[in-house]
Design a protein around this motif. Structure first.
Motif, PDB file in Angstrom:
ATOM      1  N   VAL A   1      -6.295  -2.210   9.973  1.00  0.00           N
ATOM      2  CA  VAL A   1      -5.557  -1.420   8.990  1.00  0.00           C
ATOM      3  C   VAL A   1      -6.466  -0.339   8.458  1.00  0.00           C
ATOM      4  O   VAL A   1      -7.641  -0.577   8.180  1.00  0.00           O
ATOM      5  CB  VAL A   1      -5.060  -2.312   7.826  1.00  0.00           C
ATOM      6  CG1 VAL A   1      -4.209  -1.502   6.870  1.00  0.00           C
ATOM      7  CG2 VAL A   1      -4.293  -3.495   8.358  1.00  0.00           C
TER       8      VAL A   1
ATOM      9  N   TYR B   1      -8.277  -5.376  -2.414  1.00  0.00           N
ATOM     10  CA  TYR B   1      -8.283  -4.686  -3.695  1.00  0.00           C
ATOM     11  C   TYR B   1      -9.325  -3.588  -3.638  1.00  0.00           C
ATOM     12  O   TYR B   1     -10.465  -3.842  -3.266  1.00  0.00           O
ATOM     13  CB  TYR B   1      -8.625  -5.651  -4.832  1.00  0.00           C
ATOM     14  CG  TYR B   1      -7.638  -6.784  -4.979  1.00  0.00           C
ATOM     15  CD1 TYR B   1      -6.503  -6.632  -5.763  1.00  0.00           C
ATOM     16  CD2 TYR B   1      -7.829  -7.988  -4.324  1.00  0.00           C
ATOM     17  CE1 TYR B   1      -5.580  -7.661  -5.884  1.00  0.00           C
ATOM     18  CE2 TYR B   1      -6.915  -9.025  -4.434  1.00  0.00           C
ATOM     19  CZ  TYR B   1      -5.793  -8.854  -5.222  1.00  0.00           C
ATOM     20  OH  TYR B   1      -4.880  -9.864  -5.337  1.00  0.00           O
TER      21      TYR B   1
ATOM     22  N   SER C   1      -5.349 -10.343   0.743  1.00  0.00           N
ATOM     23  CA  SER C   1      -5.173  -9.166  -0.092  1.00  0.00           C
ATOM     24  C   SER C   1      -6.431  -8.330  -0.087  1.00  0.00           C
ATOM     25  O   SER C   1      -7.535  -8.848   0.037  1.00  0.00           O
ATOM     26  CB  SER C   1      -4.857  -9.560  -1.533  1.00  0.00           C
ATOM     27  OG  SER C   1      -3.692 -10.336  -1.565  1.00  0.00           O
TER      28      SER C   1
ATOM     29  N   VAL D   1      -8.388  -1.694 -10.930  1.00  0.00           N
ATOM     30  CA  VAL D   1      -7.901  -1.826  -9.557  1.00  0.00           C
ATOM     31  C   VAL D   1      -7.144  -0.549  -9.205  1.00  0.00           C
ATOM     32  O   VAL D   1      -6.137  -0.226  -9.827  1.00  0.00           O
ATOM     33  CB  VAL D   1      -7.000  -3.063  -9.409  1.00  0.00           C
ATOM     34  CG1 VAL D   1      -6.430  -3.134  -8.012  1.00  0.00           C
ATOM     35  CG2 VAL D   1      -7.788  -4.319  -9.699  1.00  0.00           C
ATOM     36  N   LEU D   2      -7.662   0.212  -8.240  1.00  0.00           N
ATOM     37  CA  LEU D   2      -7.050   1.480  -7.872  1.00  0.00           C
ATOM     38  C   LEU D   2      -5.895   1.278  -6.913  1.00  0.00           C
ATOM     39  O   LEU D   2      -4.927   2.012  -6.922  1.00  0.00           O
ATOM     40  CB  LEU D   2      -8.098   2.382  -7.217  1.00  0.00           C
ATOM     41  CG  LEU D   2      -9.337   2.665  -8.055  1.00  0.00           C
ATOM     42  CD1 LEU D   2     -10.360   3.424  -7.241  1.00  0.00           C
ATOM     43  CD2 LEU D   2      -8.955   3.458  -9.296  1.00  0.00           C
ATOM     44  N   HIS D   3      -6.025   0.263  -6.092  1.00  0.00           N
ATOM     45  CA  HIS D   3      -4.981   0.020  -5.098  1.00  0.00           C
ATOM     46  C   HIS D   3      -5.109  -1.417  -4.641  1.00  0.00           C
ATOM     47  O   HIS D   3      -6.204  -1.960  -4.586  1.00  0.00           O
ATOM     48  CB  HIS D   3      -5.171   0.958  -3.908  1.00  0.00           C
ATOM     49  CG  HIS D   3      -4.264   0.647  -2.743  1.00  0.00           C
ATOM     50  ND1 HIS D   3      -2.921   0.952  -2.756  1.00  0.00           N
ATOM     51  CD2 HIS D   3      -4.506   0.044  -1.562  1.00  0.00           C
ATOM     52  CE1 HIS D   3      -2.376   0.548  -1.616  1.00  0.00           C
ATOM     53  NE2 HIS D   3      -3.317  -0.009  -0.871  1.00  0.00           N
ATOM     54  N   SER D   4      -3.980  -2.027  -4.314  1.00  0.00           N
ATOM     55  CA  SER D   4      -4.093  -3.336  -3.697  1.00  0.00           C
ATOM     56  C   SER D   4      -2.935  -3.547  -2.739  1.00  0.00           C
ATOM     57  O   SER D   4      -1.837  -3.042  -2.953  1.00  0.00           O
ATOM     58  CB  SER D   4      -4.168  -4.431  -4.762  1.00  0.00           C
ATOM     59  OG  SER D   4      -2.923  -4.997  -4.962  1.00  0.00           O
ATOM     60  N   ALA D   5      -3.216  -4.256  -1.674  1.00  0.00           N
ATOM     61  CA  ALA D   5      -2.193  -4.519  -0.663  1.00  0.00           C
ATOM     62  C   ALA D   5      -2.311  -5.972  -0.236  1.00  0.00           C
ATOM     63  O   ALA D   5      -3.418  -6.502  -0.143  1.00  0.00           O
ATOM     64  CB  ALA D   5      -2.380  -3.605   0.539  1.00  0.00           C
ATOM     65  N   THR D   6      -1.177  -6.616  -0.017  1.00  0.00           N
ATOM     66  CA  THR D   6      -1.172  -8.012   0.403  1.00  0.00           C
ATOM     67  C   THR D   6      -0.497  -8.124   1.755  1.00  0.00           C
ATOM     68  O   THR D   6       0.608  -7.629   1.940  1.00  0.00           O
ATOM     69  CB  THR D   6      -0.427  -8.870  -0.635  1.00  0.00           C
ATOM     70  OG1 THR D   6      -1.040  -8.660  -1.895  1.00  0.00           O
ATOM     71  CG2 THR D   6      -0.506 -10.347  -0.287  1.00  0.00           C
ATOM     72  N   HIS D   7      -1.196  -8.749   2.678  1.00  0.00           N
ATOM     73  CA  HIS D   7      -0.646  -8.953   4.015  1.00  0.00           C
ATOM     74  C   HIS D   7      -0.197 -10.398   4.138  1.00  0.00           C
ATOM     75  O   HIS D   7      -0.936 -11.310   3.764  1.00  0.00           O
ATOM     76  CB  HIS D   7      -1.706  -8.660   5.076  1.00  0.00           C
ATOM     77  CG  HIS D   7      -2.109  -7.231   5.111  1.00  0.00           C
ATOM     78  ND1 HIS D   7      -1.485  -6.309   5.906  1.00  0.00           N
ATOM     79  CD2 HIS D   7      -3.059  -6.558   4.420  1.00  0.00           C
ATOM     80  CE1 HIS D   7      -2.039  -5.128   5.710  1.00  0.00           C
ATOM     81  NE2 HIS D   7      -3.006  -5.251   4.809  1.00  0.00           N
TER      82      HIS D   7
ATOM     83  N   SER E   1      -1.442   4.256   4.357  1.00  0.00           N
ATOM     84  CA  SER E   1      -1.974   3.197   5.215  1.00  0.00           C
ATOM     85  C   SER E   1      -1.218   3.158   6.532  1.00  0.00           C
ATOM     86  O   SER E   1      -0.052   3.519   6.602  1.00  0.00           O
ATOM     87  CB  SER E   1      -1.827   1.833   4.540  1.00  0.00           C
ATOM     88  OG  SER E   1      -2.577   1.794   3.368  1.00  0.00           O
ATOM     89  N   GLN E   2      -1.910   2.718   7.535  1.00  0.00           N
ATOM     90  CA  GLN E   2      -1.261   2.474   8.816  1.00  0.00           C
ATOM     91  C   GLN E   2      -1.977   1.296   9.463  1.00  0.00           C
ATOM     92  O   GLN E   2      -3.163   1.084   9.245  1.00  0.00           O
ATOM     93  CB  GLN E   2      -1.380   3.711   9.699  1.00  0.00           C
ATOM     94  CG  GLN E   2      -0.095   4.004  10.449  1.00  0.00           C
ATOM     95  CD  GLN E   2      -0.106   5.402  11.022  1.00  0.00           C
ATOM     96  OE1 GLN E   2      -1.097   5.843  11.584  1.00  0.00           O
ATOM     97  NE2 GLN E   2       0.996   6.112  10.882  1.00  0.00           N
TER      98      GLN E   2
END
Lengths: 942, 186
Positions: free
Chosen positions: A744, A687, A685, A696-702, A779-780
């Motif tokens: 990413v 953050y 992840s 937390v402004l943004h978070s992404a989990t791969h 995101s890409q």
């Protein structure tokens, strides 16, 4: 017409290609590389002939950084080098007939001695204790578990294996003879010597036993061949050694209390023992007679803490070379008299820690002597030198292979440095007074410098035409060149050395200093900063604050902070100076220099793999307050915490789209990126936090992430790039991710819509503490064809130049520059871009990023072991300076948008002036003719 | 043996789907106690009980717990429990009813691991409650794999003929009839 267009097309393509690269004539001129190998291991450093036909030998060495290298003794250049498996600074290397065999950890490898090509490599399950090469190039290996294996010379496969059964035996060493190999094992209070046949691996005769209780690990250095066995007993108070003979009889010497290091060197029938105390050193020579060692004589002790001995044989004489700090002594081991003294040149003393030598007797009765010496200096360990008949022929700066931190130092501008006070007067008075002051100053300058300038003008024009380097750019010392390409990188080594490296001048070392004094070991570094013009400050991990003059290398200040430092940061104070904030282990904080006007400063610190803390420090209080804490969701571990670079100017706050609308960038100076992994679920992840409020402004989990591989992060402006290894068959992720390295990119915008600032509205100022909405994140993800060791972002003075991402590729040992616009998350996926998108410079998304070899700024060089890249702006907006360290040193200039503010070397100045002159002459000649013709034509018309 | 298990799966499938839906219904809402912890205070004090639905980002409610006047002058940390994350907010936002949004960071299990209070002009009467979850990360948009036909070749898609290509002869015949057809007697 068609033919013409056909001809034009390739020309146009060529043109595009040339625009992508730097000026061709700049490659290898504006960038430099110092290949390093690290400090040599004494027992694995030797002169050896690359093959039987060769007359000259090379220096082969295995280093504590696990690099096997061949050095040309003539000039110190590396003939070849090979990185081996890391093994905590230990390893063994041996020379065979045309091969070099190495063992690091539990791997054995054989290389071609002439060019370093790998013949074979074999990995075992147990660690390697000793290794020997037989006359036929087969390799005998002794393992930690007591096994002895013979590896075939062609393939490295195991030919035979011998295992002793007793688990109380400890393997000591291996001694290869012509057709047998002897294994020395320690068994309670005995040494067992077992001889095996090289052909069969069976025991030959019965094992011999010698009374002895060796220290394990040994407390002395054995630098001898296979004919001698040596060990220490009673925690290093007795040194025993014996030649391997049918009836072994060990000789022994008592080691005096104050001796800190003993070395046994043996060659043919001579054994030399070298003793070192803190104050002096001496040598005992033993001769081997009928299998027993007999003391021949002792050499007078020499004062000085550092010296090294080596033996060399030429003809039937064995020479002893004794290298001390300021002279090299040559002895014949038959006699205690000095044959020759070679004093080292004045000011070039060498604190030798290991030496290997070659001595040849000349016909006229003198000697030719050369020694390869590894030296020690406070903070700088492992520099190597070649001493040829007392002269230092060359030096390799191997101590710089252990750089752990670096900071940039701006050089002084000679044009403004002298008039700083005048300029200050102008900024602090009224406009009228300032104007009069300036006019007066200019008149004075005209009178003072004008005549000289006019006098130098013809020479300057002449130089400019002949493309001679501008004299101004050759400024040295602390004065910066005209374009600001020269900057110092002040670096700290792991051993506590401080050095200034001139990055604009091929990595020249300007000065060296040491942060530690002898009995104290360097505790590591918390931070190094440029606190004022020409001053660097170092915060040592043990809580010391040290200031150095960055141009001269003089210590200016040393202060004890009272407790180990946890973290430190450089902050701007309201009075436009800079201060270092240090958070101490005892819960206090220190601001240096003391700045009571310092408002609240927000720092973050990684406490553990489950906790990142935000701290608030003010200039007055000495107790930092914990503002926020970041504890990731259950079973996630924090792997890295990255914030935006300190110098990260943004030229444009928005992005203009093809339809002339604008999307606004989410620009937050306090952006903090935290990555976590979850090994049980194979997820990673990211953050993005606000470092002031901890929101937390943004978070992404791969999902489908191989969590054993590192996740690398780079942050700049309003975007974040990170990489991880995606896998399709990791535990508990059915399906998983596409196998490969994923790159990413996430860009943060204020709103999803154009011409809209989202919840920020018309606000001119925003506070992190009241929080004004979360950014809109685009995101890409891409597949990147290489693992990534580190990210860095090019840095220019105003941030107008496009940014380039520097990617350290450990596999191909290079640095790749990827223009940021290539990984733009707005690239259209699955369709061609429409006209508006084309106008923005967007092109169709391709999932794989191909590495373009022209964008490798290290060109064909292999840069090994780099860990970190630092960038800094030059005086020119177009150019960013790069310095990379870790093992090798590398420096270069980057021009991501080409050098639009500088003429290339190939610019035809003569052609330009010639054209103007020709046109002027032409005009002067033709004008009267035309005028006459016009008049004539009017008359004739009448 | 295989049949019953697949039958069971068939029977379970609608049930599972139902469970999913059931989860998202307001009945399954959970409650978290949000605490405020001024920087100088030794311990946090409960601020409000917030009900939320871990599966949907909106639809929570906020019920303040009355503890004194709650007014503080310094920065305030907000969070759920001491061993989880805390973030700080300006004191004027704490305990306010209008123009405030409470964001709950919720993990995979539906538990709250962090709280943020931010300004939000749209919230009137009571603080808005929002659930923030980690988004699935971006993945490379890969091309579709090419499926070969049994001959091991890339199948050539059959292009369908256009209307004209198919029925040109009908139109032609019609034209011929039109042109060739004699005009009416005059």
């Amino acid at each position: 017409m068609r033919l013409l267009s056909r001809l034009w097309l390739p020309c146009l393509i060529l043109n595009v290609v040339s625009v992508l690269a730097i000026f061709k004539d700049d490659a290898y001129h504006t960038d430099w590389h110092i290949p390093l190998i690290g400090p040599s291991i004494a027992a694995s450093t030797f002169f050896h002939r690359p093959n039987a036909e060769s007359r000259a030998s090379l220096i082969y060495t295995l280093t504590t950084r696990s690099i096997l290298a061949a050095i040309n003794p003539k000039d110190g250049e590396l003939v070849w080098r090979q990185p081996l498996a890391e093994s905590n600074g230990t390893g063994i290397a041996c020379g065979g007939n045309g091969i070099i065999v190495s063992a690091t950890g539990s791997a054995v490898a054989s290389f071609d001695a002439a060019n370093g090509r790998l013949f074979w490599e074999n990995q075992f399950s147990s660690k390697i204790v000793d290794l020997g090469v037989t006359a036929t190039n087969a390799v005998v290996v002794l393992f930690e578990d007591g096994a002895v294996r013979l590896l075939k010379e062609q393939t490295g496969d195991v030919a035979w294996e011998w295992n002793f059964v007793d688990s109380t035996d400890v393997p000591i060493s291996l001694h290869v003879a012509e057709s047998t190999v002897t294994v020395a094992l320690s068994h309670i209070s005995k040494l067992h010597l077992t001889t095996l046949s090289l052909a069969t691996g069976r025991e030959v005769g019965s094992p011999l036993s010698v009374a002895g209780h060796p220290d394990i690990p040994s407390t002395h250095r054995a630098l001898h061949g296979d004919d001698v066995l040596s060990w220490t007993e009673r925690s290093g108070s007795i040194l025993k050694f014996m030649p391997l003979a049918p009836t072994p009889a060990p000789a022994f010497v008592d080691i005096p209390q104050d001796v800190i290091e003993t070395t046994v060197v043996a060659l043919k029938d001579r054994i030399a023992v070298h003793y070192k105390t803190g104050a002096n050193s001496w040598v005992d020579i033993f001769t081997v007679d009928a299998g027993t060692a007999v003391k021949h004589y002792s050499l007078q002790p020499k004062a000085g803490a550092h010296s090294a001995i080596s033996l060399s044989t030429s003809g039937d004489v064995t020479y002893l070379v004794w290298t001390s700090t300021d002279e090299t002594l040559l002895y014949d081991t038959n006699r205690p008299e000095i044959l020759e003294t070679y004093p080292h040149p004045q000011g070039q003393s060498v604190n030798a820690t290991l030496a290997i030598s070659e001595v040849v007797a000349r016909l006229d009765g003198s000697w030719a002597m050369r020694s390869f010496v590894s030296s020690w200096a406070l903070g700088f360990v492992g520099d190597t030198h070649l001493i040829r008949n007392g002269e230092i022929a060359w030096t390799r700066p191997e101590s710089l292979s252990s750089i752990v931190a670096s900071t940039w130092v701006e050089l002084l501008d000679p044009t403004t440095e002298g008039i700083v006070e005048d300029l200050n007067v102008e900024t602090h008075t009224s406009i009228g007074a300032a104007y009069i002051h300036r006019v007066k100053r200019h008149l004075n300058e005209l009178a003072e410098y004008g005549p000289d300038w006019v006098k130098a003008l013809p020479q300057r024009i002449y130089n400019a035409f002949l493309s001679v380097e501008n004299t101004e750019s050759e400024r040295t010392g602390k004065w910066k060149d005209f374009f600001g390409f020269r900057k110092f990188a002040v670096v700290v080594t792991a051993e506590g050395g401080l050095a200034a490296i001139d990055v604009g001048k091929n990595g020249e070392v300007v000065w060296k200093a040491s942060l530690v004094s002898p009995p104290v070991k360097f505790a590591g570094i918390s931070g190094i900063y440029e606190v004022r013009k020409g001053t660097v400050a170092i915060v040592a991990a043990d809580g010391e604050y040290i200031e150095y003059d960055a141009f001269e290398g003089n210590e200016l200040l040393r202060a004890e902070l009272g407790a180990p430092a946890l973290t430190s940061a450089l902050v701007d104070t309201p009075s436009e100076t800079k201060a270092v904030v240090v958070i101490l282990d005892n819960g206090k904080s220190v601001v240096l220099p003391p700045s009571p006007d310092l408002g609240p400063v927000y720092l973050s610190i990684k406490e553990s793999s489950r906790l990142v803390k935000g701290l608030r420090v003010t200039g007055l209080s000495h107790h930092p307050e914990t503002t926020w804490t970041f504890v990731p969701p259950a079973s996630e571990e924090i792997t890295s915490v990255v914030s935006r670079p300190v110098h990260d100017p943004v030229a444009s706050i928005g992005r203009v789209l093809g339809d002339r609308s604008v999307i606004y960038k989410y620009l937050n100076q306090h952006l903090l990126v935290i990555t976590t992994i979850n090994p049980t679920l194979s997820t990673a992840s990211v953050y993005i936090l606000d470092a002031v409020s901890g929101a937390v402004l943004h978070s992404a989990t791969h999902s489908g992430v191989d969590t054993s591989q590192p996740i690398r992060v780079g942050v700049s402006e309003n975007w974040v790039v990170y990489s991880y290894f995606g896998d399709d068959d990791v535990v508990s992720t059915p399906g998983g991710a596409a196998k490969g390295y994923h790159l990413v990119v996430s860009e943060l915008y204020e709103s999803e819509f154009a011409n809209d600032r989202g919840s920020l509205g018309q606000a001119a100022n925003v506070s992190s503490l009241t929080g004004a909405g979360k950014p809109y994140v685009l995101s890409q993800s891409y597949i990147f064809p290489s693992p990534i060791e580190a990210f860095a972002v090019s840095s220019t003075k105003q941030g107008i130049t496009a940014r380039e991402i520097l990617i350290l590729l450990p596999g191909t040992a290079g640095i790749y520059t990827l223009p940021k616009r290539i990984i733009d998350p707005r690239r259209p996926v699955g369709r061609e871009p429409d006209n508006a998108e084309k106008e923005e410079g967007l092109f169709r998304y391709q999932p794989v990023i191909e590495i373009d070899p022209r964008s490798i700024i290290t060109h064909e060089r292999k840069v090994l072991g780099l860990k970190k890249m630092e960038t800094t702006p030059a005086e020119l907006e177009s150019t960013s300076i790069v310095f990379a360290y870790g093992l090798d040193l590398f420096g270069a200039r980057l021009a991501p948008s080409m050098t639009f503010d500088m003429l290339g070397k190939g610019f035809g100045k003569i052609q330009l002036v010639g054209t103007v002159v020709a046109l002027a002459i032409g005009a002067a000649v033709v004008a009267p003719m035309v005028r006459r013709k016009q008049i004539n034509s009017r008359w004739s018309a009448m | 043996m295989r049949l019953p298990s697949s039958l069971a799966a068939l029977l379970l499938l609608p049930l599972l789907a139902f469970a999913d839906e059931f989860d998202a219904s307001p009945k399954n809402a959970r409650i978290a106690t949000v605490s405020a912890w001024p920087l100088s205070a030794a311990t946090p004090t409960p601020l409000a009980e917030v009900s939320y639905n871990p599966r949907s980002s909106a639809g929570g409610s906020y019920a303040p717990i009355a503890t004194g006047d709650g007014k503080v002058e310094e920065l305030v940390r907000v969070g759920v429990s001491e061993d989880k994350g805390w973030s700080i907010v300006a004191p004027e936002l704490v305990g306010r009813k209008d123009g405030v949004k409470v964001t709950l960071r919720v993990d995979r299990a539906g538990d709250v691991w962090g709280v943020e209070i931010t300004e939000d002009k749209d919230a009137v009467g009571a603080p808005k409650v929002e659930v923030f979850r980690s988004e699935p990360g971006a993945v490379p948009a890969l091309n579709k794999p090419i499926v070969l036909n049994p001959d091991g070749k890339v199948p050539v898609p059959e292009v369908e003929k256009t209307f004209l290509q198919k029925y040109w002869w009908v139109i032609l015949a019609g034209m011929v009839l039109l042109v060739g057809g004699g005009g009416g007697s005059e």
